[in-house]
Enzyme design. Sequence first.
Site, short mmCIF file in Angstrom:
data_model
loop_
_atom_site.label_atom_id
_atom_site.label_comp_id
_atom_site.label_asym_id
_atom_site.label_seq_id
_atom_site.Cartn_x
_atom_site.Cartn_y
_atom_site.Cartn_z
N ARG A 114 0.89 -1.19 0.00
CA ARG A 114 0.00 0.00 0.00
C ARG A 114 0.91 1.22 0.00
O ARG A 114 1.71 1.40 0.92
CB ARG A 114 -0.90 0.00 1.24
CG ARG A 114 -1.59 1.33 1.45
CD ARG A 114 -2.70 1.27 2.46
NE ARG A 114 -3.84 0.56 1.91
CZ ARG A 114 -5.06 0.58 2.46
NH1 ARG A 114 -5.29 1.26 3.57
NH2 ARG A 114 -6.05 -0.09 1.90
N HIS A 129 -7.36 0.80 -6.41
CA HIS A 129 -7.56 -0.08 -5.25
C HIS A 129 -8.20 -1.39 -5.76
O HIS A 129 -9.36 -1.70 -5.46
CB HIS A 129 -8.46 0.61 -4.23
CG HIS A 129 -8.40 0.01 -2.85
ND1 HIS A 129 -7.61 -1.07 -2.52
CD2 HIS A 129 -9.06 0.34 -1.70
CE1 HIS A 129 -7.77 -1.36 -1.25
NE2 HIS A 129 -8.65 -0.53 -0.71
N GLN A 131 -10.02 -4.05 -3.48
CA GLN A 131 -11.32 -3.64 -2.96
C GLN A 131 -12.42 -3.89 -3.99
O GLN A 131 -13.48 -4.42 -3.67
CB GLN A 131 -11.28 -2.15 -2.60
CG GLN A 131 -12.57 -1.65 -1.99
CD GLN A 131 -12.84 -2.22 -0.61
OE1 GLN A 131 -12.00 -2.11 0.26
NE2 GLN A 131 -14.00 -2.84 -0.41
N ASP A 185 -17.22 6.93 -1.34
CA ASP A 185 -15.96 6.78 -0.59
C ASP A 185 -15.72 8.11 0.13
O ASP A 185 -16.42 9.10 -0.13
CB ASP A 185 -14.83 6.47 -1.60
CG ASP A 185 -13.49 6.13 -0.95
OD1 ASP A 185 -13.45 5.92 0.27
OD2 ASP A 185 -12.48 6.10 -1.69
N CYS A 206 -16.23 1.26 0.70
CA CYS A 206 -15.04 0.45 1.01
C CYS A 206 -14.63 0.56 2.48
O CYS A 206 -13.93 -0.31 2.99
CB CYS A 206 -13.89 0.83 0.10
SG CYS A 206 -13.31 2.53 0.30
N ARG A 263 -13.28 -9.01 1.53
CA ARG A 263 -11.89 -8.70 1.18
C ARG A 263 -11.03 -9.94 1.44
O ARG A 263 -10.18 -10.30 0.62
CB ARG A 263 -11.37 -7.54 2.05
CG ARG A 263 -11.92 -6.17 1.71
CD ARG A 263 -11.39 -5.63 0.40
NE ARG A 263 -9.93 -5.55 0.36
CZ ARG A 263 -9.20 -4.55 0.87
NH1 ARG A 263 -9.78 -3.53 1.44
NH2 ARG A 263 -7.87 -4.55 0.75
N1 NVA Z 1 -9.97 6.44 -1.30
C1 NVA Z 1 -9.57 6.05 0.04
C2 NVA Z 1 -9.81 4.60 0.23
C3 NVA Z 1 -9.48 4.09 1.61
C4 NVA Z 1 -9.62 2.60 1.74
C5 NVA Z 1 -8.12 6.41 0.27
O1 NVA Z 1 -7.31 6.25 -0.66
O2 NVA Z 1 -7.78 6.86 1.36
N1 CP Z 2 -11.11 -0.43 2.50
C1 CP Z 2 -9.84 -0.46 2.93
O1 CP Z 2 -8.89 -0.65 2.16
O2 CP Z 2 -9.71 -0.30 4.27
P1 CP Z 2 -8.35 -0.08 5.09
O3 CP Z 2 -7.84 1.29 4.71
O4 CP Z 2 -8.77 -0.15 6.52
O5 CP Z 2 -7.37 -1.13 4.71
#
Ligand code: NVA
Ligand code: CP
Length: 308
Positions: free
Chosen positions: A107, A134, A137, A223, A263, A291
Site C-alpha cells: 500500500r 484499489h 477492494q 468513498d 469500502c 476482502r
Molecule cells: N480512497 C480512500 C480509500 C481508503 C480505503 C483512500 O485512498 O484513502
Molecule cells: N477499504 C480499505 O482498504 O480499508 P483499510 O484502509 O482499513 O485497509
Amino acid sequence: MSPNPVKHYLQFSDFDAGEYAYLFQRAALIKRKFKAYEKHHTLTDRTLAMIFEKASTRTRVSFEAGMYQLGGSVVHLTTGDSQLGRSEPIEDTARVISRMVDLVMIRTFEQARIETFAAHSRVPVINGLTNEFHPCQILADIYTYIEHRGSIAGKTVAWVGDGNNMANTWLQASEILGFTVHVSTPTGYEVDQSVAGLRSRHSYKVFSNPVDACRGADLVTTDVWTSMGYEAENEARRLAFARWCVDEAMMRVAKPDALFMHCLPAHRGEEVSAEVIDGAQSVVWDEAENRMHAQKALMEYLMLGCID
Ligand code: NVA
Ligand code: CP
C-alpha cells in the site's frame, strides 16, 4: 531456458474476464470452507510480505488472517519501521525482499512506485491501494454484488463522490466485466480517463447532479471525500463535496433492490448518511469480510494458477 514472467496484480486491468470468473468462484469455495471451519492449506510454507506506507485496518487484517488461513506466514513492514523511511531505494527494497518471500502486498502513494517495485521483484506483487487504484477492494465489491444479486454484467453502478482510486478502479472493472458506471463528482474532482487507464468512454456516463447518477442504479457506492495523502485539501473538499452525500433521497431513485457499498472507513454525515450505511440496502459488512475471501483466492491464483 528463461523463467516464466512473474504475474502481478497492480491494477484491475491486469486480469481478464475469464480470470475474474475463476477468482469469484474460487472465493465462494474458500468462503464456504472458512465458514465450515474446514482447513484450506494451499500455501503452506509460503510467506507474504506486506508493506504499508499508509494506514490500514481492513487490508492488513484481511491479508494477514487470510495468509495464515492458507497455511502460510506473514511479515509486516511500514515505512517508519523499515529502511524505506530512511530513503533506501524502492528498487533495492524489492530486490532484497523478493529473495526472501513468495509474495508481496504493498500500500503506497503513486502507482509508479509500486510499478517500480514490481519491475525489480522476483515474486508477484499485489496492489493494496495506491493514489490511483484499489483493485483488491473492487475485486471484493464485485464478488459481494454477485453473492447478493448474481452477475454484474449489464448492471448500473452509481459512483457518487471523488474521482479517486476507487472510482478509477470501478471504471476499469466496467470495461472488463461489461457493466455501466454513472459517475457524479464535484467540479474539479472529475475522473481523469488517462489516469484511470480506460480504453474508451463507452462504459461510463458523467452526471453533474448526484441524484441523476443514482436514478435506476443497481448499486450505489461512494468513498471518503478526502483520501489518504490529500489531507491538506480537507477544508476545500468539505465545501466542494457538501451535495455528494449518499442519502435516502438518492437511494429512493435507485432500483428498489439496489445495494449500497462503501469500502470503509466511512464518515457518517459526510459522504453517506447514517440511515443509508446502517440501513437495509447496505452490504458494507459483507463487503469488508469479503476482502479476505477474495484475496485468499487472489494469492492462491498468483502463486499456483488455476486449481481444479
Ligand atoms: N480512497 C480512500 C480509500 C481508503 C480505503 C483512500 O485512498 O484513502
Ligand atoms: N477499504 C480499505 O482498504 O480499508 P483499510 O484502509 O482499513 O485497509
